[in-house]
Design an enzyme around this catalytic site. Structure first.
Site, short mmCIF file in Angstrom:
data_model
loop_
_atom_site.label_atom_id
_atom_site.label_comp_id
_atom_site.label_asym_id
_atom_site.label_seq_id
_atom_site.Cartn_x
_atom_site.Cartn_y
_atom_site.Cartn_z
N TYR A 179 -2.47 -13.58 24.17
CA TYR A 179 -2.19 -14.67 23.24
C TYR A 179 -0.68 -14.89 23.08
CZ TYR A 179 -3.26 -17.78 19.32
OH TYR A 179 -3.37 -18.87 18.50
N GLU A 186 3.59 -21.51 27.25
CA GLU A 186 3.34 -22.92 26.93
C GLU A 186 4.56 -23.54 26.23
OE1 GLU A 186 -0.32 -23.43 24.82
OE2 GLU A 186 -1.41 -22.13 26.20
#
Length: 777
Positions: A179, A186
């Site tokens: 995560y 991103e």
């Protein structure tokens, strides 16, 4: 970064994972998940080796260079594009009901990935920086076990115990590393694209500013990441707890009947039992609807329409309403079993009629506090309201639509009649005395005589008895030894209590013999999750039935939930229509309605039902997520309430508001929804202390005022109108939309409020840029 996208296989196989053949839908989902797993495996196979070779060198710059080169590996970009684009089907799966994932949440989670794919495919700069490789590898390592896990769950029919443990562990543990790395990757992709002229001019220079603000604002979506991580940690704990849970003990007491066998072991499924009870109830007035219930193949998600059909039938006449209630409870007593300590089993009805030789001893504690003032006090938003201040707040609730006028009148009359609060000679049997929603605390404060029924756990009785000692009231309770044999308080706590499941007949016998000549108010407040709630509700019903029939002066008390199907006043129906006219014009509601395709923001006001005595208005507050067991447990209480009232018993059965109890808010999705629900006027979520106080006030009204709908001498056009009065429903009846259709919209409102400061910063920065760009500053 979303390493835990909504499952594309989330389904409910038979109890214990028992299944026979795989249907077309599941076969398709297996193929879909296998395809995605293979696609991501190809991405991993192309990307990881080159990075691993650089890791062995120990040079950070070479690792960074290797990550930056990942997107450029031959064939990788194409596979990545198509396998991630395939995730759009997960939105379709949720929308058409193939899986149970919320449509809006699925849309947001998948679209964040699609946004990253769009940015990296249009921005050469974002492709050649380390974050691109970090993002791609994180995605692949998260998705391979995720899709493999879903395939295993579909094939085995059990996502918890039968999936291979290594796959199970990775599925619920990998997010802790992947995560953060995925988010980092991103973010670098979005920020690199925001500075890339190629990306900004993808659709012409005239759109460059739009492209910039579109990609520059995307990092805002990660504001909720800490909450998502905590939610995933909670899910991990639940999954591991369930996987390694000890086998259940042998069935004892009130149990579901055997519905199947597997490997020589008896299966006691709640579904066929619930269907049989509801079909028997409805069958008393409509054999056609009863047949449809028995033929329902998707009971878990299809039960609501049958509840609606049942209430519609009850509205036709008082006789129909009572016939449904009597037939439903009769069937429950007939098919539920009672397993005795020796393992023998009889019907629950037979168990309750048999003579018992065992008996409880009686414990008694009288509080040593001086009698307090007989004033109704309601804690509300940090203040203690009483007298005129409380009456003013009640008027605000009524005017806003949070509570019904009849509830407001009940509370106001309780304020004006302090004599009702002198409970020194009143006796209250609390089934589930320690319940968070029960009136124990309020009644103790008012000096009542409490007869407490709760589990034989020392911690519970330490709390209850200690509170009773510090009150002006008293507490009476069952014990397994004589009280004088307890050498100290610890021994007293250990010897106190009982089990509603396994000792139902003994509890009933003890209560029948207790305090002869005294009138009891018997309140059913015990609550358990899932199928256990049905069992404990039936156990409480047996006690309520026999005490109301065999003990003169017994009254019954229930707390109804707003998440049920209720008859409502015409004024509430018309108010709901007005709210619908207002909210259906709001841009946010229009957008959510379009995205939900009929599943979100459904109109609350239902068409009036003609019946004997006029038209009846209903609100469908059932929450599908709570499940048919919860609905059946609450419906059995409805049935007993109308039957007992028809037989001359005073019944206080009022709708309590949505309340932020621990059992509700421990589910983070519900907690988030509760935070956003007040957007939909006139919703208000109550604190437990507020709910306890106001519902206790309405109970006092029902027991003392002859004009209460709970009084059997008050004429009602239909027995189910009992639940129409005294409703402190928290706004559910007058809201524009059904409660089950505003959850996703409420969650989004909650998160938008968290993000508001950051959105404001971005907006201000954008305004400054525009002003500078056009020469205003």
């Amino acid at each position: 970064q979303n390493t835990s996208l909504p499952p594309t296989t989330r389904r409910r196989p038979g109890r214990g994972g028992n299944r026979s053949t795989m249907g077309p839908k599941d076969a398709y989902l297996v193929l879909y998940n296998v395809g995605c797993c293979l696609g991501w495996s190809a991405v991993a196979a192309l990307s990881i080796p080159s990075v691993l070779s650089s890791v062995s060198s120990g040079d950070l710059s070479s690792i960074s260079d290797a990550l930056a080169a990942v997107y450029g590996i031959e064939g990788l970009a194409t596979i990545l594009f198509w396998v991630q684009t395939a995730a759009l089907l997960e939105i379709v799966h949720a929308a058409i009901g193939f899986v149970r994932s919320p449509v809006v949440v699925t849309f947001l989670q998948v679209s964040s990935r699609i946004a990253a794919i769009f940015a990296i495919t249009h921005s050469p700069d974002s492709q050649v920086q380390f974050g691109a490789g970090l993002m791609i590898i994180s995605w692949s390592l998260a998705e391979i076990p995720r899709y493999a896990f879903y395939v295993a769950a579909l094939i085995t029919g059990d996502a918890t115990k039968k999936t291979p443990f290594p796959l199970f562990w990775i599925r619920y543990s990998g997010f802790m590393i992947l995560y953060p790395t995925g988010i980092t990757g991103e973010l670098t992709v979005f920020l690199s694209a925001a500075k890339d002229e190629v990306y900004l001019n993808s659709y012409g220079e005239e759109y460059s500013s739009l492209m910039y603000y579109m990609v520059a604002s995307l990092p805002i979506i990660y504001i909720g990441s800490p909450g998502m991580v905590m939610n995933m940690i909670g899910n991990r704990k639940k999954a591991f707890k369930k996987r390694f849970a000890k086998p259940p003990p042998p069935p004892r007491g009130v149990v579901f009947p055997v519905t199947d066998t597997k490997g020589g072991e008896s299966i006691r499924s709640s579904t066929p039992t619930a269907k049989a009870i509801v079909a028997a109830a409805v069958g008393a007035v409509s054999s056609e609807k009863a047949e449809k219930i028995m033929n329902e193949r998707n009971w878990r998600f299809g039960y609501v329409k049958h509840w609606i059909g049942m209430v519609d039938e009850q509205c036709k006449s008082p006789d129909a309403a009572l016939a449904v209630a009597k037939a439903g409870l009769s069937k429950a007593y007939e098919i539920f079993q009672f397993v005795r300590p020796d393992g023998s089993s009889v019907s629950f009805e037979e168990a309750m009629t048999a003579k018992n030789t065992e008996k409880f001893s009686t414990g008694f504690i009288k509080g040593d506090a001086a009698p307090g003032k007989k004033v109704l006090e309601v804690p509300y938003k940090g203040k203690m309201l009483a007298g005129q201040e409380l009456k003013d707040q009640v008027k605000k609730w009524v005017d806003y639509g949070t509570i019904e006028p009849s509830a407001g009148e009940a509370i106001t009359k309780c304020v004006d009649n302090p004599g009702w609060l002198d409970l020194s000679d009143k006796y209250f049997v609390l089934l589930g005395a320690g319940s968070a929603m029960g009136p124990f605390e309020v009644l103790m404060t008012l000096g009542a005589n409490i007869i407490a029924i709760d589990l034989d756990r020392p911690g519970i009785w330490q709390r209850l008895i200690t509170r009773a000692k510090n009150s002006s009231g008293s507490i009476t309770f069952p014990m397994n030894v004589e009280q004088n044999l307890c050498k100290d308080d610890d021994a007293l706590y250990a010897a106190s209590g009982c089990n509603l499941f396994t000792q139902t007949p003994l509890i009933r016998d003890w209560l029948l013999d207790l305090y002869p000549g005294k009138s009891f108010t018997v309140g059913s407040y015990a609550y358990l999750n899932g199928a256990l709630h049905v069992q404990v509700s039936l156990a409480m019903d047996a006690i309520c039935r026999d005490l109301s029939n065999k003990r003169k002066g017994t009254s019954l008390a229930y707390l109804c939930t707003p998440t049920d199907l209720h008859l409502v006043p015409r004024e509430a129906y018309e108010a709901s229509l007005d709210e619908y006219k207002n909210f259906s014009k709001k841009p946010y509601c229009i957008l959510m309605s379009l995205l939900g395709r009929g599943k979100l923001l459904r109109k609350n006001a239902r068409k009036p039902i003609p019946g004997e005595g006029g038209d009846f208005y209903t609100v469908n507050g059932i929450s599908v997520a709570q499940g048919p067991n919860y609905a059946l447990a609450k419906r059995m209480q409805h049935w007993r309430a109308v039957i007992a009232r028809s037989e001359g018993c005073i019944v206080s059965s009022n709708i309590a508001p949505a309340t932020s109890t621990v059992s509700v808010t421990q589910n983070r999705t519900f907690a988030w929804a509760y935070e956003g629900m007040p957007y939909f006027k006139p919703y208000e979520i109550s604190a437990p202390s507020t709910s306890n106080a106001v519902m206790s006030a309405i109970l006092m009204y029902d027991l003392n005022d002859t004009a209460s709908a709970g009084n059997p001498k008050v004429k009602l056009n239909n027995p189910n109108q009992l639940f129409q009065f005294g409703s402190f429903n928290g706004g559910a009846w007058r809201c524009a939309y059904e409660v089950d259709s505003i959850g996703e919209a409420s969650v989004l409102i909650y998160f938008s409020r968290i993000a508001a400061p950051y959105i404001g910063i971005v907006t201000a920065a954008g305004a400054a840029f525009v002003a500078k760009y056009f020469g205003y500053v």
